[in-house]
Design an enzyme around this catalytic site. Structure first.
Site, mmCIF file in Angstrom:
data_model
loop_
_atom_site.group_PDB
_atom_site.id
_atom_site.type_symbol
_atom_site.label_atom_id
_atom_site.label_comp_id
_atom_site.label_asym_id
_atom_site.label_seq_id
_atom_site.Cartn_x
_atom_site.Cartn_y
_atom_site.Cartn_z
ATOM 1 C CD GLN A 87 -2.671 1.477 2.694
ATOM 2 O OE1 GLN A 87 -2.404 0.059 3.153
ATOM 3 N NE2 GLN A 87 -2.493 2.462 2.696
ATOM 4 C CB CYS A 93 -5.257 0.168 5.107
ATOM 5 S SG CYS A 93 -6.540 1.103 5.116
ATOM 6 C CG HIS A 164 -3.937 -0.929 8.313
ATOM 7 N ND1 HIS A 164 -3.725 0.020 7.097
ATOM 8 C CD2 HIS A 164 -2.795 -1.592 8.695
ATOM 9 C CE1 HIS A 164 -2.768 -1.024 6.324
ATOM 10 N NE2 HIS A 164 -2.480 -1.548 6.979
ATOM 11 C CG ASP A 179 -0.936 -4.751 7.345
ATOM 12 O OD1 ASP A 179 -0.865 -4.025 6.863
ATOM 13 O OD2 ASP A 179 -0.537 -4.431 8.526
#
Length: 227
Positions: A87, A93, A164, A179
């Site tokens: 990201q 996110c 997040h 992630d």
């Protein structure tokens, strides 16, 4: 680095978003009301991903740094078709977590639209290149910005975002944490289609246990749509 308006953790808005991106109406995003077994039983089946929203506290950042140091030199093997991306766009996110959730579940049909084009053009790219591709994808940016305005809160007043989104998926019998702020996928052990919900809930509980004074956690799931 560009900045998007943050998505709200509203299952109705996120469901509308994935359908706008091209995901089949047979799938939707739903709230996970609790992580105990009796509450997990209420989630519509099948469940293809958990999406966890949490604050990027000092505890999380410390754990992320320690985790990186612990496994950065480990040559872990991952499935060739594991779709993982970094990201690089502020507040993207939520979109990254949804992409991870859909792209790693072949049963979730993507019938067309922005997401299908994005997955096709980034299939052979590295995680970093995929993140850069999203950064410069004007269609994806437009769709994200349009849906970000549909939550119950004024997203423009929340540009300093501390929360997040991440995704948890079952990829070939391994529970993966995906992630976009981390340098690589994180393995959380073996799982199966039958045990995934409980296994993913356990990982969510581990996030919460590391930060016991924090209460701002939200769990969602990508599931079959309810009639």
């Amino acid at each position: 680095m560009s900045t998007w308006t943050p998505l709200e953790s509203n299952p109705d808005v996120l469901t509308k978003y994935i359908h706008k991106l091209g995901v089949s109406p047979a799938w939707s995003v739903t709230d996970v009301m609790g992580l105990d077994e009796d509450m997990l039983a209420f989630i519509p089946r099948p469940v293809k991903a958990f999406i966890l929203l949490f604050p990027c506290s000092e505890v999380y950042e410390k754990h992320r740094a320690e985790e990186h140091e612990r496994i950065k030199d480990v040559k872990e093997q991952h499935p060739e078709d594991l779709f993982y991306m970094r990201q690089f766009t502020h507040n993207a996110c939520g979109t990254v977590a949804l992409i991870h959730s859909v792209a790693n579940n072949k049963e979730v049909d993507v019938t067309g639209g922005v997401l299908k084009k994005f997955l096709e053009k980034t299939a052979a790219l590295s995680p970093e290149e995929r993140g850069n591709a999203l950064e410069h994808d004007t269609e994806f940016t437009a769709d994200h910005q349009a849906l970000a305005q549909e939550g119950q809160t004024n997203a423009e007043e929340h540009e300093n975002v501390i929360h997040h989104f991440i995704a948890l998926v079952n990829k070939e019998g391994t529970l993966y944490e995906l992630d976009g702020r981390k340098s690589f996928p994180i393995k959380h052990g073996k799982t199966t289609e039958e045990t995934f919900v409980n296994d993913a809930a356990k990982v969510c509980k581990e996030f919460m246990a590391r930060d016991p004074t924090e209460v701002r956690f939200t769990v969602l799931a990508l599931t079959a749509a309810q009639d």
